[in-house]
Motif scaffolding. Structure first.
Motif, PDB file in Angstrom:
ATOM      1  N   ILE A  11      23.964  23.989 -21.118  1.00  0.00           N
ATOM      2  CA  ILE A  11      25.097  23.163 -21.526  1.00  0.00           C
ATOM      3  C   ILE A  11      26.061  22.973 -20.362  1.00  0.00           C
ATOM      4  CG2 ILE A  11      27.134  23.081 -23.025  1.00  0.00           C
ATOM      5  CD1 ILE A  11      25.376  24.437 -25.190  1.00  0.00           C
ATOM      6  N   ARG A  12      26.344  24.054 -19.635  1.00  0.00           N
ATOM      7  CA  ARG A  12      27.233  23.930 -18.470  1.00  0.00           C
ATOM      8  C   ARG A  12      26.599  23.043 -17.401  1.00  0.00           C
ATOM      9  NH1 ARG A  12      28.315  29.424 -20.135  1.00  0.00           N
ATOM     10  NH2 ARG A  12      26.644  30.279 -18.800  1.00  0.00           N
ATOM     11  N   ASP A  13      25.291  23.131 -17.261  1.00  0.00           N
ATOM     12  CA  ASP A  13      24.605  22.272 -16.297  1.00  0.00           C
ATOM     13  C   ASP A  13      24.692  20.795 -16.703  1.00  0.00           C
ATOM     14  OD1 ASP A  13      23.898  24.433 -14.721  1.00  0.00           O
ATOM     15  OD2 ASP A  13      21.857  24.587 -15.527  1.00  0.00           O
ATOM     16  N   VAL A  14      24.581  20.521 -18.000  1.00  0.00           N
ATOM     17  CA  VAL A  14      24.695  19.131 -18.467  1.00  0.00           C
ATOM     18  C   VAL A  14      26.072  18.564 -18.124  1.00  0.00           C
ATOM     19  CG1 VAL A  14      24.808  17.662 -20.525  1.00  0.00           C
ATOM     20  CG2 VAL A  14      22.924  19.290 -20.265  1.00  0.00           C
ATOM     21  N   VAL A  15      27.105  19.380 -18.259  1.00  0.00           N
ATOM     22  CA  VAL A  15      28.440  18.923 -17.880  1.00  0.00           C
ATOM     23  C   VAL A  15      28.484  18.593 -16.384  1.00  0.00           C
ATOM     24  CG1 VAL A  15      30.868  19.600 -17.682  1.00  0.00           C
ATOM     25  CG2 VAL A  15      29.596  20.107 -19.774  1.00  0.00           C
ATOM     26  N   ALA A  16      27.883  19.433 -15.569  1.00  0.00           N
ATOM     27  CA  ALA A  16      27.825  19.152 -14.128  1.00  0.00           C
ATOM     28  C   ALA A  16      27.042  17.869 -13.855  1.00  0.00           C
ATOM     29  CB  ALA A  16      27.194  20.332 -13.389  1.00  0.00           C
ATOM     30  N   VAL A  60      24.511  12.084 -24.573  1.00  0.00           N
ATOM     31  CA  VAL A  60      23.800  13.322 -24.896  1.00  0.00           C
ATOM     32  C   VAL A  60      23.347  13.276 -26.358  1.00  0.00           C
ATOM     33  CG1 VAL A  60      25.053  14.652 -23.170  1.00  0.00           C
ATOM     34  CG2 VAL A  60      25.940  14.562 -25.484  1.00  0.00           C
ATOM     35  N   GLY A  61      22.163  13.822 -26.606  1.00  0.00           N
ATOM     36  CA  GLY A  61      21.588  13.780 -27.941  1.00  0.00           C
ATOM     37  C   GLY A  61      21.941  14.992 -28.776  1.00  0.00           C
ATOM     38  N   GLU A  62      21.625  14.896 -30.048  1.00  0.00           N
ATOM     39  CA  GLU A  62      21.848  15.984 -31.011  1.00  0.00           C
ATOM     40  C   GLU A  62      20.508  16.518 -31.501  1.00  0.00           C
ATOM     41  OE1 GLU A  62      23.277  16.651 -35.653  1.00  0.00           O
ATOM     42  OE2 GLU A  62      23.433  14.666 -34.726  1.00  0.00           O
ATOM     43  N   ARG A 111      17.106  22.698 -32.418  1.00  0.00           N
ATOM     44  CA  ARG A 111      15.820  23.303 -32.109  1.00  0.00           C
ATOM     45  C   ARG A 111      15.970  24.197 -30.883  1.00  0.00           C
ATOM     46  NH1 ARG A 111      11.157  20.438 -33.152  1.00  0.00           N
ATOM     47  NH2 ARG A 111      10.410  20.997 -31.084  1.00  0.00           N
ATOM     48  N   PRO A 112      15.057  25.149 -30.704  1.00  0.00           N
ATOM     49  CA  PRO A 112      15.187  26.058 -29.560  1.00  0.00           C
ATOM     50  C   PRO A 112      14.914  25.407 -28.207  1.00  0.00           C
ATOM     51  CG  PRO A 112      13.157  26.507 -30.789  1.00  0.00           C
ATOM     52  CD  PRO A 112      13.962  25.565 -31.616  1.00  0.00           C
ATOM     53  N   ASP A 113      14.224  24.256 -28.177  1.00  0.00           N
ATOM     54  CA  ASP A 113      13.908  23.642 -26.895  1.00  0.00           C
ATOM     55  C   ASP A 113      14.976  22.673 -26.404  1.00  0.00           C
ATOM     56  OD1 ASP A 113      13.092  22.264 -29.159  1.00  0.00           O
ATOM     57  OD2 ASP A 113      11.306  21.392 -28.254  1.00  0.00           O
ATOM     58  N   PHE A 114      16.029  22.466 -27.193  1.00  0.00           N
ATOM     59  CA  PHE A 114      17.152  21.621 -26.773  1.00  0.00           C
ATOM     60  C   PHE A 114      18.446  22.387 -27.005  1.00  0.00           C
ATOM     61  CE2 PHE A 114      13.930  18.480 -28.276  1.00  0.00           C
ATOM     62  CZ  PHE A 114      13.639  17.924 -27.035  1.00  0.00           C
ATOM     63  N   ALA A 115      19.352  22.322 -26.028  1.00  0.00           N
ATOM     64  CA  ALA A 115      20.554  23.161 -26.077  1.00  0.00           C
ATOM     65  C   ALA A 115      21.729  22.511 -26.792  1.00  0.00           C
ATOM     66  CB  ALA A 115      20.979  23.529 -24.650  1.00  0.00           C
ATOM     67  N   ILE A 116      21.718  21.196 -26.958  1.00  0.00           N
ATOM     68  CA  ILE A 116      22.904  20.506 -27.469  1.00  0.00           C
ATOM     69  C   ILE A 116      22.752  20.212 -28.957  1.00  0.00           C
ATOM     70  CG2 ILE A 116      24.340  18.441 -27.280  1.00  0.00           C
ATOM     71  CD1 ILE A 116      23.503  18.276 -24.334  1.00  0.00           C
ATOM     72  N   SER A 117      23.565  20.880 -29.769  1.00  0.00           N
ATOM     73  CA  SER A 117      23.618  20.583 -31.196  1.00  0.00           C
ATOM     74  C   SER A 117      24.933  19.922 -31.579  1.00  0.00           C
ATOM     75  CB  SER A 117      23.440  21.869 -32.016  1.00  0.00           C
ATOM     76  OG  SER A 117      24.478  22.804 -31.719  1.00  0.00           O
ATOM     77  N   ALA A 118      25.930  19.950 -30.691  1.00  0.00           N
ATOM     78  CA  ALA A 118      27.252  19.369 -30.962  1.00  0.00           C
ATOM     79  C   ALA A 118      27.631  18.452 -29.799  1.00  0.00           C
ATOM     80  CB  ALA A 118      28.287  20.467 -31.149  1.00  0.00           C
ATOM     81  N   PRO A 119      27.082  17.230 -29.760  1.00  0.00           N
ATOM     82  CA  PRO A 119      27.341  16.343 -28.623  1.00  0.00           C
ATOM     83  C   PRO A 119      28.816  16.088 -28.360  1.00  0.00           C
ATOM     84  CG  PRO A 119      25.552  15.469 -29.964  1.00  0.00           C
ATOM     85  CD  PRO A 119      26.136  16.626 -30.722  1.00  0.00           C
ATOM     86  N   ASP A 120      29.604  15.947 -29.409  1.00  0.00           N
ATOM     87  CA  ASP A 120      31.016  15.639 -29.209  1.00  0.00           C
ATOM     88  C   ASP A 120      31.745  16.744 -28.447  1.00  0.00           C
ATOM     89  OD1 ASP A 120      30.172  16.581 -31.893  1.00  0.00           O
ATOM     90  OD2 ASP A 120      32.294  17.040 -32.140  1.00  0.00           O
ATOM     91  N   MET A 121      31.321  17.993 -28.613  1.00  0.00           N
ATOM     92  CA  MET A 121      31.943  19.091 -27.872  1.00  0.00           C
ATOM     93  C   MET A 121      31.612  19.002 -26.386  1.00  0.00           C
ATOM     94  SD  MET A 121      33.721  20.783 -29.990  1.00  0.00           S
ATOM     95  CE  MET A 121      34.029  22.314 -29.097  1.00  0.00           C
ATOM     96  N   VAL A 122      30.358  18.714 -26.068  1.00  0.00           N
ATOM     97  CA  VAL A 122      29.965  18.560 -24.665  1.00  0.00           C
ATOM     98  C   VAL A 122      30.706  17.377 -24.045  1.00  0.00           C
ATOM     99  CG1 VAL A 122      28.028  18.131 -23.095  1.00  0.00           C
ATOM    100  CG2 VAL A 122      27.710  19.587 -25.114  1.00  0.00           C
ATOM    101  N   LEU A 123      30.794  16.284 -24.784  1.00  0.00           N
ATOM    102  CA  LEU A 123      31.463  15.095 -24.275  1.00  0.00           C
ATOM    103  C   LEU A 123      32.960  15.315 -24.107  1.00  0.00           C
ATOM    104  CD1 LEU A 123      29.555  12.461 -26.433  1.00  0.00           C
ATOM    105  CD2 LEU A 123      29.198  12.950 -24.002  1.00  0.00           C
ATOM    106  N   ALA A 124      33.565  16.115 -24.982  1.00  0.00           N
ATOM    107  CA  ALA A 124      34.983  16.437 -24.829  1.00  0.00           C
ATOM    108  C   ALA A 124      35.220  17.216 -23.538  1.00  0.00           C
ATOM    109  CB  ALA A 124      35.485  17.223 -26.030  1.00  0.00           C
ATOM    110  N   GLY A 125      34.288  18.141 -23.221  1.00  0.00           N
ATOM    111  CA  GLY A 125      34.391  18.847 -21.952  1.00  0.00           C
ATOM    112  C   GLY A 125      34.297  17.891 -20.777  1.00  0.00           C
ATOM    113  N   LEU A 126      33.392  16.908 -20.889  1.00  0.00           N
ATOM    114  CA  LEU A 126      33.239  15.921 -19.825  1.00  0.00           C
ATOM    115  C   LEU A 126      34.436  14.986 -19.728  1.00  0.00           C
ATOM    116  CD1 LEU A 126      29.482  14.910 -19.909  1.00  0.00           C
ATOM    117  CD2 LEU A 126      30.812  15.475 -17.872  1.00  0.00           C
TER     118      LEU A 126
END
Length: 351
Positions: free
Chosen positions: A33-38, A53-55, A58-73
């Motif tokens: 997740i931190r790498d995706v922000v970078a 970013v997708g939602e 599952r264990p093979d994808f790290a992002i379940s809350a796209p809006d949180m990642v996007l807020a960081g960005l």
């Protein structure tokens, strides 16, 4: 139909695939997740128009809350659009979704957007208590409700999947209309549905030649004309990877693409994939992999053949190391996009 090279926009999409490091060891989801922000920060710095970013759950994808990642960005970028690829609308609540993205739009200074769809996996249905037998109804009704909310006016709505609303305001109010796309995988009914709701179309072209989707683009525009509204944008989302040259790019991507394809294939009853399928998709299908010139030529052909307004490269495809993803992003922004614009200027019209 003419194509203005400067009006076409370019994006990057990721599902936050759980990666490995350069030694082949798994990277924890939190670090992914931190790498995706970078990666989003780099995309902003090299001039890419959209980062989505997708939602997944599952264990093979790290992002379940796209809006949180996007807020960081939002706090670490200045110009790039921050969107979804996709939000699984069927198992979300359109009211809460709108509230989250109106908040993101405020934080980012008007850079939020949505791409909604039914998703390619169904884990969110049992996770959030939605019956799979309502798969079609859930999406149809929730898209209808979301379309009402997007107007910014008090909502009056009723359906079978949730309690009705009467003159209900949604907060915080948007400072503009939230850009919202509908993602489809090639169903004519889904194409017409997007046109009916007057929402732009994002075609997920993940296998085979892009040209075979031309009838869906035509259907979308024809449906819009019959429904009495003007032309709406059409975008394409397709997988790919860039490196300094074709051989390096294919060598880097092949094991991760095949791994990802076989992991999903085992769940869905597909036969095993291998290097022959990878090479076929890279040479003739929907896999945009190679050095900058090869990828630029292929993207330009797709834009010209379909007459689209936007191209999004799904740059993460399996557990490829972060360092290789970063190089791919930099080449896409600094080399590929300018070259595609040059190529479009040389051949501005559809054949």
């Amino acid at each position: 139909m003419s194509i203005d090279p400067q009006s076409v926009t370019f994006g990057l999409d990721t599902f936050g695939d759980v990666t490995v490091d350069l030694a082949g060891e798994p990277v924890p989801a939190a670090q992914v997740i931190r790498d995706v922000v970078a990666q989003g920060e780099l995309a902003d710095a090299v001039g890419i128009d959209h980062f989505s970013v997708g939602e997944h759950h599952r264990p093979d994808f790290a992002i379940s809350a796209p809006d949180m990642v996007l807020a960081g960005l939002a706090s670490r970028t200045s110009r790039i659009t921050l969107g979804t690829a996709v939000i699984v609308l069927s198992s979300d609540d359109p009211i809460r979704l709108y509230e989250r993205f109106s908040t993101l739009d405020a934080l980012s200074g008007g850079r939020a957007e949505l791409t909604v769809g039914r998703g390619s996996f169904t884990e969110s249905f049992p996770l959030f208590g939605f019956p799979l037998q309502d798969y079609e109804t859930l999406f149809e009704e929730k898209l209808d409700l979301l379309s009402e909310v997007l107007t910014g006016e008090p909502v009056t709505w009723s359906g079978t999947t949730r309690a009705p609303l009467r003159e209900q305001s949604v907060h915080p109010p948007m400072e503009r209309r939230l850009p919202t796309w509908v993602a489809v995988g090639g169903s004519p009914a889904s194409v017409v549905r997007a046109a009916r709701h007057r929402l732009p179309l994002m075609l997920a072209i993940i296998g085979g030649a892009a040209e075979r989707f031309a009838p869906y683009v035509d259907l979308f525009h024809q449906a819009g004309e019959k429904l009495g509204h003007g032309p709406l944008p059409v975008g394409v989302h397709s997988p790919g990877h860039l490196a300094a040259d074709d051989r390096t790019a294919r060598a880097q991507l092949a094991p991760h693409w095949i791994h990802n394809r076989n992991e999903i294939g085992r769940e869905r009853g597909w036969g095993p994939s291998g290097i022959a399928e990878f090479e076929a998709e890279a040479s003739h299908g929907a896999l945009y992999v190679g050095g900058p010139e090869t990828v630029a030529q292929k993207i330009a052909r797709t834009i010209t053949a379909l007459g689209i307004d936007r191209f999004d490269l799904k740059y993460a495809n399996g557990p490829m190391p972060h360092e290789q993803l970063m190089e791919s992003i930099e080449l896409y922004g600094t080399r590929v996009i300018p070259r595609v614009r040059e190529l479009l200027a040389e051949r501005p019209s559809l054949p």
